[in-house]
Design a protein around this motif. Sequence first.
Motif, PDB file in Angstrom:
ATOM      1  N   PHE A 165      17.189  -2.794   5.643  1.00 22.86           N
ATOM      2  CA  PHE A 165      17.106  -2.425   4.227  1.00 22.86           C
ATOM      3  C   PHE A 165      16.959  -0.915   4.100  1.00 22.86           C
ATOM      4  O   PHE A 165      15.978  -0.337   4.559  1.00 22.86           O
ATOM      5  N   SER A 166      17.962  -0.292   3.470  1.00 24.60           N
ATOM      6  CA  SER A 166      17.965   1.159   3.324  1.00 24.60           C
ATOM      7  C   SER A 166      17.193   1.576   2.079  1.00 24.60           C
ATOM      8  O   SER A 166      17.193   0.870   1.077  1.00 24.60           O
ATOM      9  N   SER A 167      16.585   2.755   2.157  1.00 24.29           N
ATOM     10  CA  SER A 167      15.893   3.303   0.993  1.00 24.29           C
ATOM     11  C   SER A 167      16.726   4.359   0.287  1.00 24.29           C
ATOM     12  O   SER A 167      16.261   4.979  -0.661  1.00 24.29           O
ATOM     13  N   LEU A 174      11.202  12.187   0.556  1.00 27.51           N
ATOM     14  CA  LEU A 174      10.646  11.262   1.534  1.00 27.51           C
ATOM     15  C   LEU A 174      10.978   9.821   1.217  1.00 27.51           C
ATOM     16  O   LEU A 174      11.108   8.985   2.100  1.00 27.51           O
ATOM     17  N   LEU A 175      11.091   9.543  -0.082  1.00 28.99           N
ATOM     18  CA  LEU A 175      11.295   8.150  -0.464  1.00 28.99           C
ATOM     19  C   LEU A 175      12.742   7.723  -0.311  1.00 28.99           C
ATOM     20  O   LEU A 175      13.036   6.553  -0.191  1.00 28.99           O
ATOM     21  N   VAL A 214       8.413  -1.036  -5.990  1.00 27.69           N
ATOM     22  CA  VAL A 214       8.689   0.158  -5.183  1.00 27.69           C
ATOM     23  C   VAL A 214      10.157   0.530  -5.322  1.00 27.69           C
ATOM     24  O   VAL A 214      10.968  -0.267  -5.808  1.00 27.69           O
ATOM     25  N   SER A 215      10.514   1.746  -4.886  1.00 26.10           N
ATOM     26  CA  SER A 215      11.896   2.171  -5.074  1.00 26.10           C
ATOM     27  C   SER A 215      12.832   1.192  -4.370  1.00 26.10           C
ATOM     28  O   SER A 215      12.505   0.637  -3.323  1.00 26.10           O
ATOM     29  N   PRO A 216      13.996   0.956  -4.994  1.00 23.33           N
ATOM     30  CA  PRO A 216      14.854  -0.132  -4.542  1.00 23.33           C
ATOM     31  C   PRO A 216      15.344   0.023  -3.104  1.00 23.33           C
ATOM     32  O   PRO A 216      15.514   1.133  -2.611  1.00 23.33           O
ATOM     33  N   VAL A 260      21.204  -4.818  -4.029  1.00 19.78           N
ATOM     34  CA  VAL A 260      20.019  -4.008  -4.257  1.00 19.78           C
ATOM     35  C   VAL A 260      18.820  -4.912  -4.540  1.00 19.78           C
ATOM     36  O   VAL A 260      18.915  -5.859  -5.315  1.00 19.78           O
ATOM     37  N   VAL A 261      17.722  -4.604  -3.868  1.00 18.24           N
ATOM     38  CA  VAL A 261      16.544  -5.463  -3.941  1.00 18.24           C
ATOM     39  C   VAL A 261      15.369  -4.661  -4.496  1.00 18.24           C
ATOM     40  O   VAL A 261      15.097  -3.558  -4.036  1.00 18.24           O
ATOM     41  N   SER A 262      14.728  -5.240  -5.482  1.00 15.60           N
ATOM     42  CA  SER A 262      13.543  -4.601  -6.035  1.00 15.60           C
ATOM     43  C   SER A 262      12.324  -5.428  -5.645  1.00 15.60           C
ATOM     44  O   SER A 262      12.247  -6.611  -5.958  1.00 15.60           O
ATOM     45  N   CYS A 263      11.398  -4.810  -4.953  1.00  8.82           N
ATOM     46  CA  CYS A 263      10.204  -5.535  -4.516  1.00  8.82           C
ATOM     47  C   CYS A 263       9.062  -5.272  -5.493  1.00  8.82           C
ATOM     48  O   CYS A 263       8.619  -4.131  -5.648  1.00  8.82           O
ATOM     49  N   SER A 264       8.613  -6.326  -6.149  1.00 13.32           N
ATOM     50  CA  SER A 264       7.549  -6.180  -7.125  1.00 13.32           C
ATOM     51  C   SER A 264       6.194  -6.244  -6.436  1.00 13.32           C
ATOM     52  O   SER A 264       5.684  -7.323  -6.136  1.00 13.32           O
TER      53      SER A 264
END
Lengths: 389, 101
Positions: free
Chosen positions: A59-61, A79-80, A275-277, A296-300
């Motif tokens: 999973f890439s940031s 950094l993010l 957090v950032s996708p 694209v995955v958004s982690c709540s």
Amino acid sequence: MTQSFELPVDKRRDVLDPVPELLELNARAPLFRPPGGMPHWIVTDREVVRQILADAERFSSMPPPEPDGRKPDPHPGSLLQTDGAEHSRLRRLVAPMFTVRQMKAMEPMMARIVEQRLEVLERAGRPADLMRHFARPVSGLILAELIGLPRDDLSELSRLGDHRASGHSPRRHPATSEYVGHFRKLAAAQRRDPGEGLAGMLIREHGDAVSDEEVAGICESVANGSIENTAETIGLGVLALLCHPDQLALLRERPALMDRAVEELLRYVSVVASVSPRTALVDVEIGGELIKAGEVVSCSVFAANRCPYGGDDGTADRLDIAREPGNHLALGFGVHFCLGAALARLQLRIALTGLLERFPGLRLGAGVEELRFRSLAPQFGVETLPVLW
Amino acid sequence: MADTAHTADTAHTADTAGTADTARVGIRVDRDSCVGSGACALFEPEFFDQSEDDGLVVPRAREAGPEALPALRRAASRCPARAIALVPSDGQGSAGWDRSD
Ligand code: SF4
């Protein structure tokens, strides 16, 4: 209440609590596809969130393309929004400056700023806005000292920050390039005359191995990650305590619980809802679903911290400042775990301790139903928090 | 990678691993994974420190007595990089809660 109906479910809150819809979705499946657009997936399950955030290989940031398909601008020093070796390189430039010991060395500076702002808050008279007079300036001023930012820049940066927070697509907002420009100027000035803060230290210690653009990007990431996150956590944290008088009384009675209280408030309010996708680099089967490469995955982390999960003792939704600090996800997880964790924890402790000591009769100066919340900003928070004492 | 999550969590929750709790425990850190979060140094300063040079974890001891197990398990479970592992102390045989990868 103040939230409009088109907000995605992971951004909505019922004051401090998850909305029932989020709880239902979480009970049904660990992750789901929200209707239309991005992200393709929202993950609410605590274990799946941890697995994804720990899996920087699949999973890439890097930022996903804009909804209109445009590629986002490169963001040196962020950094993010970097992966792998590049991220490790950046992180290792700054990590030594954010250790628990380094932060403790800054404690007197933080305490001085908190004292000053308590004076200002008191002088503002009852009811005073805790956000305007205390939470935002405290985190802004501490950050300015830490980076080596001239104090005069702060009001401008917070104005630009507010603009960005109010936009739907902060990355494309005109205030964003002004904001970035500000940090570029700072980096150039520090290159000529490196000061004591983070920017000057990076330049003194790494010389040409770190470019001005990177210094600017690093300082901007640190500012982004710190100013609003800390301010909103102070604000919502105080609100959470005021809404739970038993917990507030316990903390006043046993000040030694403060470290635990800070940890619990971080978890309970989780100002960064998601957090950032992350973008899947390959097809990944997880939580009984197939996330396809490119999705694209958004982690709540808010859901992960507050919804019941397997193995939880049924108290995830309760504020309990005495609980043993656990492995919550409010500061992230994996290689992108909050660089400023020690900074945030210390600031919160000093700010809350100072506030409770100064105002033994601290209480809300408005009904909870009158409060307005920042639902569109990357960090959830309260716009103004009138307090009495 | 994902598997280690389970082992780490199990290490945290399987607090009642019976006989294992009477053994000494070895503390291992993986500095390649550590992200310098300082969670270990902050909450369990007796066992962990951070290096002045790179901000990464430095364990203060290679092993500890069984009374330290709960604290060490919490540290391992809190570590956001899963860089802390508890292993059976040398010569103590295997225990149910380790992550000896
Ligand atoms: S908690 Fe983990 S990541 Fe953080 S400093 Fe300790 S070992 Fe490193």
